[in-house]
Design a protein around this motif. Sequence first.
Motif, mmCIF file in Angstrom:
data_model
loop_
_atom_site.group_PDB
_atom_site.id
_atom_site.type_symbol
_atom_site.label_atom_id
_atom_site.label_comp_id
_atom_site.label_asym_id
_atom_site.label_seq_id
_atom_site.Cartn_x
_atom_site.Cartn_y
_atom_site.Cartn_z
ATOM 1 N N ARG A 119 -53.910 -3.364 33.778
ATOM 2 C CA ARG A 119 -52.650 -3.757 34.406
ATOM 3 C C ARG A 119 -52.179 -5.116 33.881
ATOM 4 N NH1 ARG A 119 -51.425 -0.676 39.074
ATOM 5 N NH2 ARG A 119 -51.877 1.461 38.464
ATOM 6 N N GLN A 120 -53.109 -5.980 33.523
ATOM 7 C CA GLN A 120 -52.717 -7.252 32.922
ATOM 8 C C GLN A 120 -52.015 -7.026 31.588
ATOM 9 O OE1 GLN A 120 -55.687 -10.453 32.960
ATOM 10 N NE2 GLN A 120 -56.770 -9.355 34.583
ATOM 11 N N LEU A 121 -52.463 -6.030 30.852
ATOM 12 C CA LEU A 121 -51.787 -5.685 29.597
ATOM 13 C C LEU A 121 -50.373 -5.189 29.870
ATOM 14 C CD1 LEU A 121 -54.711 -3.888 27.712
ATOM 15 C CD2 LEU A 121 -53.775 -6.160 27.231
ATOM 16 N N ALA A 122 -50.217 -4.417 30.962
ATOM 17 C CA ALA A 122 -48.882 -3.936 31.337
ATOM 18 C C ALA A 122 -47.974 -5.114 31.707
ATOM 19 C CB ALA A 122 -48.991 -2.957 32.500
ATOM 20 N N VAL A 123 -48.531 -6.095 32.403
ATOM 21 C CA VAL A 123 -47.762 -7.288 32.762
ATOM 22 C C VAL A 123 -47.366 -8.056 31.513
ATOM 23 C CG1 VAL A 123 -47.920 -9.561 33.858
ATOM 24 C CG2 VAL A 123 -48.709 -7.525 35.079
#
Length: 249
Positions: free
Chosen positions: A175-179
């Motif tokens: 999810r950090q990559l998505a952010v």
Amino acid sequence: MISTQYISRISLQRDKVESFKQYPFSLPAVRSLDQIDLHPKVNFFVGENGSGKSTLLEAVAVSQGFNPEGGTKNFRFGTRQSHSNLHEYLRVAKGVRRPRDGFFLRAESFFNVATEIENLDASPSSGPPLIDSYGGKSLHEQSHGESFLALLLHRFGGKGLYILDEPEAALSPQRQLAVLSRIHDLVLDDSQFIIATHSPILMAYPDACIFQFTADGIKQVAYEDTEHFQVTRDFLLNPQRMLKVLLDR
């Protein structure tokens, strides 16, 4: 040259400070603060817990009219008076353009923001529900990480000033990559970010300015020179060796 970025410089009005022995001026990062020249796109405040990065971030947000507990400039709720008066001593230089959007995200008080949205929507109004701007689903009915993503994906509209305090707190690495990808979309749409973080994933954003808060003050560093990158790299390269050192009794 006239700056076109939303915030170009943060300075401490040192002559107004009565004592650097009192909080928050006793924090090493604040005590040594003269000025910080910000990147027009992405800026990271990094450092150990208690280094002062979140305190300075909060002061910048409050100086720009944001609610101390988070939200947009229209939010005026308060559950506990906990912010410092540092914002009264800052001089924040702005460019000629004004942001059309903005948000102050505090991971520790985002629950209160979600509650305020529900309270506002429960009041009589002629307009559409406020939650529609956040994806249409109650933020309380989602996981912490899902509600953070809903905020970035639906509420952040571009051409904005976004001040984020540890947005990775509820996010998995994926999810950090998505952010990171969403931040880039917003940067391409003329947005500026100031982010306090411990995440080596987020701070890898290309060409960002990374300001490291230490016992000696604040200095700009390269990504590879941050402790976050170095410790994570060393652990992943040889986890067994580091575990042996950490767990050996």
